[in-house]
Design a protein around this motif. Structure first.
Motif, short mmCIF file in Angstrom:
data_model
loop_
_atom_site.label_atom_id
_atom_site.label_comp_id
_atom_site.label_asym_id
_atom_site.label_seq_id
_atom_site.Cartn_x
_atom_site.Cartn_y
_atom_site.Cartn_z
N PRO A 198 32.53 39.76 36.88
CA PRO A 198 33.95 39.45 36.71
C PRO A 198 34.72 39.52 38.03
O PRO A 198 34.45 40.39 38.86
N VAL A 199 35.67 38.61 38.20
CA VAL A 199 36.52 38.62 39.38
C VAL A 199 37.77 39.45 39.09
O VAL A 199 38.08 39.74 37.93
N ASP A 200 38.49 39.83 40.14
CA ASP A 200 39.72 40.60 39.97
C ASP A 200 40.84 39.71 39.45
O ASP A 200 40.95 38.53 39.82
N LYS A 201 41.67 40.27 38.59
CA LYS A 201 42.84 39.55 38.11
C LYS A 201 43.89 39.43 39.21
O LYS A 201 44.02 40.32 40.07
N GLU A 202 44.64 38.33 39.18
CA GLU A 202 45.70 38.11 40.16
C GLU A 202 47.04 37.99 39.45
O GLU A 202 47.10 37.93 38.21
N ASP A 203 48.10 37.95 40.22
CA ASP A 203 49.46 38.01 39.67
C ASP A 203 49.96 36.63 39.26
O ASP A 203 50.88 36.08 39.87
N PHE A 204 49.33 36.04 38.24
CA PHE A 204 49.84 34.77 37.70
C PHE A 204 49.34 34.57 36.28
O PHE A 204 48.32 35.13 35.88
N TYR A 205 50.09 33.78 35.54
CA TYR A 205 49.69 33.31 34.22
C TYR A 205 49.25 31.85 34.37
O TYR A 205 49.52 31.21 35.39
N ILE A 206 48.59 31.33 33.33
CA ILE A 206 48.02 29.99 33.46
C ILE A 206 48.27 29.15 32.21
O ILE A 206 48.37 29.67 31.09
N MET A 207 48.40 27.84 32.43
CA MET A 207 48.33 26.85 31.35
C MET A 207 47.30 25.81 31.77
O MET A 207 47.25 25.40 32.93
N VAL A 208 46.46 25.39 30.82
CA VAL A 208 45.51 24.30 31.04
C VAL A 208 45.75 23.32 29.91
O VAL A 208 45.41 23.59 28.75
#
Length: 369
Positions: A198-208
């Motif tokens: 697993p990679v580290d989480k970053e400070d953003f939300y996502i839409m696909v």
């Protein structure tokens, strides 16, 4: 067994095309009938066969502007003629392709992704006051014709299959016919590498997402403008310019990315924002397979795939309700393995096995529409 496949149009590779790809894997020699085909827009598995298109495919610019030709779709489907003898026709349909006349003596299984949303329960979402005048006028002029043709075309289907209980209910309501349910799937193999490391989480939300009215990208943008939080949006579509114009500095449009890039953004995001009404919704399952929870509008197909252990729901499509859901999410902890486990319940292999069982029943005469 002689099999013919049908799909509304081939202009990209999204959820419906993933389902079609499985049908193509199961029947590698089957010809494929479709209204429009933009060569190279899908996968080799789909395109490595005889593909027959309608007259629409010869209209200049059709691959980009095909939605504007909706009033011609029933005519195009009616004029298509399946040249081959067939024991079985399988259609992957969300528009008119199920109306192509089946060969004499064949059975037609139609996997219905949705009755046409823009003709029934989401008519106002597509053709309400916000839509251009010419679209509203065209919809008003052609709606009855399109609905009547759609209902009549169901006589060509022997066994309708809904992709979700939500769609089954809509098929019953609008078509007045019964259907079984076979859920689609998520391609879990694409996410295995990230699950192992697993990679580290970053400070953003996502839409696909596609930029279509029912996806409610506008609601997400308004909410994140207000909150000042980072939102990355992957995708494209008819509302792109309008949405970009309303976006503030914390919102980034990434366009259409490769599959591997999408998987990486999924894994790094805090949560997937899913504010629209979906008939099923494969994207939330992809998010779970990435170890990323979902913030979703509590209606439609997501109620069949998500639960309180993997998602936060909101009840109204308003900035206030979505904002509250985001706050609730940030105060909540999720167990990553539970996200993976939920996604694993909707595997490609499970889908293929269910389709094969259905075909066996139909061809042995144990199941009819």
């Amino acid at each position: 067994m002689k099999v013919v496949l049908m799909h509304d149009w081939l202009t990209g590779f999204r959820g419906g095309e993933r389902v079609l790809e499985v049908f193509c894997e199961m029947f590698p020699d089957a010809p494929l009938y479709t209204l429009i085909h933009k060569k190279g827009s899908t996968t080799k598995t789909i395109e490595d066969r005889k593909i027959v298109t309608s007259f629409l495919n010869y209209i200049p610019g059709i691959h980009t502007h095909y939605r504007k030709f909706l009033p011609l779709f029933p005519l195009a489907a009616s004029m298509m003629n399946i040249e081959e003898d067939a024991d079985l026709v399988i259609s992957s349909s969300h528009c008119v392709i199920k109306g192509v006349k089946k060969p004499k003596g064949s059975k037609h299984i139609s996997y219905i992704h949705s009755p046409m949303r823009y003709l029934y329960d989401q008519y106002d979402v597509y053709f309400g006051p916000h839509a251009p005048f010419y679209q509203r006028l065209g919809a008003k002029v052609f709606k009855n014709y399109l609905v009547n043709w759609d209902l009549e075309s169901n006589k060509n289907v022997d066994v309708p299959i809904a992709n979700a209980e939500f769609v089954k209910q809509r098929i019953t309501k609008y078509y007045h016919i019964d259907s079984d349910v076979i859920h689609p799937f998520v391609d879990l193999k694409d996410f295995k590498a990230n699950q192992k490391s697993p990679v580290d989480k970053e400070d953003f939300y996502i839409m696909v997402t596609a930029f279509a009215p029912n996806k409610r990208v506008d609601l997400a943008i308004k909410t994140f403008n207000k909150l000042g939080k980072n939102l990355k949006i992957i995708g494209s579509g008819q509302q792109e310019q309008e949405l970009q114009e309303m976006a503030g500095p914390t919102i980034e449009f990434l366009g259409n990315l490769s599959r591997s890039e999408v998987v990486q953004y999924f894994a790094k995001a805090q949560a997937l924002i899913f504010p629209g009404t979906e008939d099923f919704g494969i994207t939330p399952l992809e998010s779970l397979a990435s170890g990323t929870p979902v913030i979703a509008y509590k209606i439609g197909g997501v109620l069949e795939t998500l639960n309180e252990n993997v998602a936060v729901f909101f009840n109204e499509q308003t900035v206030e309700d979505l904002s509250l859901a985001i706050k609730t999410f940030e105060d909540k902890e999720f167990v990553t393995q539970e996200l993976y486990d939920r996604a694993n319940e909707f595997s490609r292999e499970h889908f293929k096995n269910n389709i094969q069982k259905l075909i066996d029943q139909v061809m042995k005469g144990k199941k009819n529409g």
